[in-house]
Design a protein around this motif. Structure first.
Motif, PDB file in Angstrom:
ATOM      1  N   ASN A 249       0.949  -1.067   0.020  1.00  0.00           N
ATOM      2  CA  ASN A 249      -0.008  -0.013   0.118  1.00  0.00           C
ATOM      3  C   ASN A 249       0.934   1.319   0.010  1.00  0.00           C
ATOM      4  O   ASN A 249       1.084   2.080   1.153  1.00  0.00           O
ATOM      5  CB  ASN A 249      -0.893   0.231   1.178  1.00  0.00           C
ATOM      6  CG  ASN A 249      -1.913  -1.277   1.211  1.00  0.00           C
ATOM      7  OD1 ASN A 249      -2.926  -0.962   0.664  1.00  0.00           O
ATOM      8  ND2 ASN A 249      -1.399  -2.068   1.964  1.00  0.00           N
ATOM      9  N   PRO A 250       1.374   1.622  -1.204  1.00  0.00           N
ATOM     10  CA  PRO A 250       2.360   2.773  -1.151  1.00  0.00           C
ATOM     11  C   PRO A 250       1.761   4.066  -0.723  1.00  0.00           C
ATOM     12  O   PRO A 250       0.285   4.287  -0.929  1.00  0.00           O
ATOM     13  CB  PRO A 250       2.781   2.939  -2.674  1.00  0.00           C
ATOM     14  CG  PRO A 250       2.457   1.325  -3.293  1.00  0.00           C
ATOM     15  CD  PRO A 250       1.317   0.944  -2.529  1.00  0.00           C
ATOM     16  N   ALA A 251       2.473   4.918  -0.168  1.00  0.00           N
ATOM     17  CA  ALA A 251       1.836   5.966   0.429  1.00  0.00           C
ATOM     18  C   ALA A 251       1.161   6.835  -1.029  1.00  0.00           C
ATOM     19  O   ALA A 251       1.531   6.760  -1.824  1.00  0.00           O
ATOM     20  CB  ALA A 251       3.134   7.055   0.562  1.00  0.00           C
ATOM     21  N   LYS A 252       0.222   7.791  -0.509  1.00  0.00           N
ATOM     22  CA  LYS A 252      -0.427   8.673  -1.390  1.00  0.00           C
ATOM     23  C   LYS A 252      -0.544   9.961  -0.801  1.00  0.00           C
ATOM     24  O   LYS A 252      -0.542  10.110   0.192  1.00  0.00           O
ATOM     25  CB  LYS A 252      -2.080   7.921  -1.407  1.00  0.00           C
ATOM     26  CG  LYS A 252      -2.128   6.542  -2.082  1.00  0.00           C
ATOM     27  CD  LYS A 252      -3.581   6.331  -2.009  1.00  0.00           C
ATOM     28  CE  LYS A 252      -3.866   4.756  -2.910  1.00  0.00           C
ATOM     29  NZ  LYS A 252      -3.197   3.682  -2.354  1.00  0.00           N
ATOM     30  N   SER A 268       1.221  16.943   0.918  1.00  0.00           N
ATOM     31  CA  SER A 268       0.418  16.785  -0.392  1.00  0.00           C
ATOM     32  C   SER A 268       1.189  16.096  -1.142  1.00  0.00           C
ATOM     33  O   SER A 268       0.872  15.674  -2.328  1.00  0.00           O
ATOM     34  CB  SER A 268       0.561  18.389  -0.619  1.00  0.00           C
ATOM     35  OG  SER A 268       1.953  18.745  -0.811  1.00  0.00           O
ATOM     36  N   ALA A 269       2.603  15.473  -1.054  1.00  0.00           N
ATOM     37  CA  ALA A 269       3.367  14.714  -1.858  1.00  0.00           C
ATOM     38  C   ALA A 269       2.685  13.111  -1.272  1.00  0.00           C
ATOM     39  O   ALA A 269       2.276  13.036  -0.309  1.00  0.00           O
ATOM     40  CB  ALA A 269       4.867  14.961  -1.667  1.00  0.00           C
ATOM     41  N   PRO A 270       3.229  12.300  -2.198  1.00  0.00           N
ATOM     42  CA  PRO A 270       2.849  10.701  -1.711  1.00  0.00           C
ATOM     43  C   PRO A 270       3.989  10.500  -0.529  1.00  0.00           C
ATOM     44  O   PRO A 270       4.846   9.534  -0.863  1.00  0.00           O
ATOM     45  CB  PRO A 270       2.970   9.936  -3.057  1.00  0.00           C
ATOM     46  CG  PRO A 270       4.042  10.893  -3.992  1.00  0.00           C
ATOM     47  CD  PRO A 270       3.742  12.286  -3.485  1.00  0.00           C
ATOM     48  N   TYR A 271       3.700  10.641   0.627  1.00  0.00           N
ATOM     49  CA  TYR A 271       4.665  10.648   1.634  1.00  0.00           C
ATOM     50  C   TYR A 271       3.883  10.132   3.005  1.00  0.00           C
ATOM     51  O   TYR A 271       3.005  10.903   3.346  1.00  0.00           O
ATOM     52  CB  TYR A 271       5.533  11.741   1.710  1.00  0.00           C
ATOM     53  CG  TYR A 271       6.151  12.002   3.341  1.00  0.00           C
ATOM     54  CD1 TYR A 271       7.445  11.413   3.095  1.00  0.00           C
ATOM     55  CD2 TYR A 271       5.525  12.509   4.253  1.00  0.00           C
ATOM     56  CE1 TYR A 271       8.491  11.666   4.540  1.00  0.00           C
ATOM     57  CE2 TYR A 271       6.367  12.747   5.636  1.00  0.00           C
ATOM     58  CZ  TYR A 271       7.848  12.147   5.523  1.00  0.00           C
ATOM     59  OH  TYR A 271       8.381  12.476   6.759  1.00  0.00           O
ATOM     60  N   LYS A 272       4.531   9.329   3.611  1.00  0.00           N
ATOM     61  CA  LYS A 272       3.857   8.715   5.025  1.00  0.00           C
ATOM     62  C   LYS A 272       4.883   8.239   5.861  1.00  0.00           C
ATOM     63  O   LYS A 272       6.045   8.030   5.520  1.00  0.00           O
ATOM     64  CB  LYS A 272       2.727   7.757   4.584  1.00  0.00           C
ATOM     65  CG  LYS A 272       2.005   6.976   6.044  1.00  0.00           C
ATOM     66  CD  LYS A 272       1.128   8.354   6.607  1.00  0.00           C
ATOM     67  CE  LYS A 272       0.396   7.627   7.603  1.00  0.00           C
ATOM     68  NZ  LYS A 272      -0.521   8.923   8.358  1.00  0.00           N
TER      69      LYS A 272
END
Length: 353
Positions: A249-252, A268-272
Motif C-alpha cells: 500500500n504505497p503512500a498516497k 501533499s506529496a505521496p509521503y507517509k
C-alpha cells in the motif's frame, strides 16, 4: 512484485525476505555483511535462505539454493556506480531499504559510519529510485527520532526535532530526504519507525540477546537507569507483517494537507511515516523477569545510570497503522521471549538444563 530488500543479512531484512519469498514475490537481497556484530549470525541468516557463505563475492549476484525467486548481492550502499548498475539491470517494482548502520551507543564513538551508510547510502537509494523508475520506496526509520520528546505515547505527528544521538539524527534525516523526493519526483515513500524489535535471529547488540547470553554463561547483566526503563518491545513477525502491508500500500498524497496546519506524518506529496510498535510498553525489569522465567534461573544485575543517547521510555501510538492498514502488532512479550530463547540455544548448540 520484484523487490529489492536491502539489509537481508540483518535481523528484520532476513525475516522480511523470507515472508516475501513465501508469498511468491521475486526478491533481490543486498547487504555489505559488515562486522558491527557477530558475522556468524549474519551468514546464518543468509544460509537459511539458501545463500551459502562460500559463494558470496562483492558485487556479484548469487542465486539461492532454496528459492528460485531469490538472489543476493554483497554491496555497499555507498558504492553508487554498482548500485546504479543493479537498478538499471533489474528494474525493480519496489524497494524496501532496511540496510543501515544501527545502534544508538555505537554512534557516539563511530559517527562516520552513520554518515556513510545512513546518509550517503540513503541518498544513493533515492537517486536510483528517481532515475530508474521505482515509485514505491519503504525504509527503516526508528523510534529514536523522538529524542527529548516526553509526550507518551509517541505520535507520528509529534515534533521530532531534538534527537539525542547521531543515529537518531540520521533517521530523521532520512525522513526529510524521502519527503523531498516524494515532493519533487512523485516517489511514494513510507518511513517505518520501528520500536525495539526482538525475536529469533535478533541482533547480538540488543538487550534480549545480551541478557540471554550472560544468563546462560552465569554472568551478570548491566541494567541502565537503575532499571527504571520502559520499551515498546515489538516481536519480529509483527514488524514484518507491518512492513509487508506498507509495501503493498504505497503512500498516497493527502488531498486535505496544507502547509499551515498539515500533519507531520503526511503531505501533499505521496509521503507517509508510521510507528510500528506493540502499543504496550513493558518495564525493563518485567522484561528481564520474563527471560528468567523462560531460563528457570535468576540473573545477577548491575544497576547503572542512564547512558548517553538513551531515553527512559518508548511507547508507540499506532492508530495510523490501524486506521490505514487494519493492523496492530500484538504478540505477548513472554511468547516472543520464549521463541527467541529456543532459537538461541539451538543456534549456539546449548541446553537450558
Amino acid at each position: 512484485m520484484k523487490i529489492l530488500v536491502t539489509g537481508t543479512a540483518g535481523f528484520i531484512g532476513s525475516h522480511l525476505a523470507k515472508r516475501l519469498l513465501e508469498r511468491g514475490d521475486e526478491v533481490i537481497g543486498l547487504d555489505n555483511i559488515n562486522d558491527y556484530y557477530d558475522q556468524r549470525v549474519k551468514y546464518g541468516r543468509l544460509e537459511r535462505a539458501g545463500i551459502a557463505q562460500d559463494v558470496i563475492e562483492y558485487n556479484k549476484i548469487v542465486p539461492s539454493s532454496l528459492h528460485v525467486n531469490y538472489r543476493f548481492i554483497k554491496l555497499n550502499l555507498e558504492d553508487k556506480a554498482s548500485l546504479e548498475t543493479l537498478f538499471a539491470s533489474e528494474k525493480f517494482d519496489a524497494v524496501c531499504n532496511l540496510a543501515a548502520q544501527a545502534g544508538v551507543r555505537y554512534s557516539l564513538s563511530n559517527p562516520q559510519a552513520y554518515i556513510d551508510s545512513n546518509i550517503i547510502g540513503f541518498i544513493n537509494i533515492l537517486e536510483c529510485c528517481r532515475h530508474y523508475g521505482v515509485k514505491n520506496l519503504s525504509y527503516a526509520s526508528s523510534s529514536s527520532v523522538y529524542g527529548l520528546n516526553e509526550t507518551l505515547p509517541f505520535s507520528t505527528d509529534d515534533n521530532v526535532d531534538h534527537p539525542i544521538s547521531l543515529y537518531a539524527a540520521s533517521k530523521k534525516s532520512n525522513e526529510l530526504m524521502a519527503h523531498t523526493y516524494s515532493h519533487l519526483f512523485g516517489i511514494a515513500t513510507t518511513g517505518l519507525r520501528f520500536f525495539t524489535v526482538y525475536g529469533p535471529w535478533g541482533r547480538p547488540d540488543m538487550a534480549l540477546f545480551l541478557f540471554t547470553k550472560a544468563a546462560l554463561e552465569g554472568k551478570s547483566i548491566d541494567v541502565f537507569n537503575n532499571g527504571e526503563m520502559q520499551r515498546d518491545f515489538t516481536y519480529i513477525d509483527d514488524i514484518v507483517e507491518g512492513v509487508i502491508r506498507v509495501i503493498d500500500n504505497p503512500a498516497k498524497s493527502d488531498a486535505l494537507w496544507n502547509g499551515k496546519d498539515g500533519r507531520a506524518s503526511t503531505s501533499s506529496a505521496p509521503y507517509k511515516v508510521y510507528n510500528i510498535g506493540n502499543n504496550n510498553p513493558v518495564k525493563l525489569m518485567d522484561f528481564i523477569e520474563a527471560i528468567e522465567k523462560k531460563l528457570g534461573k535468576k540473573i545477577e544485575k548491575n544497576f547503572l545510570p542512564l547512558q548517553a543517547g538513551d531515553v527512559p521510555a518508548t511507547f508507540a501510538d499506532v492508530s495510523d497503522l490501524v486506521e490505514d492498514l487494519g493492523y496492530k502488532p500484538a504478540t505477548p512479550i513472554q511468547e516472543g521471549i520464549d521463541t527467541f530463547v529456543d532459537w538461541y540455544v539451538e543456534f549456539y548448540h546449548l541446553s537450558l538444563k
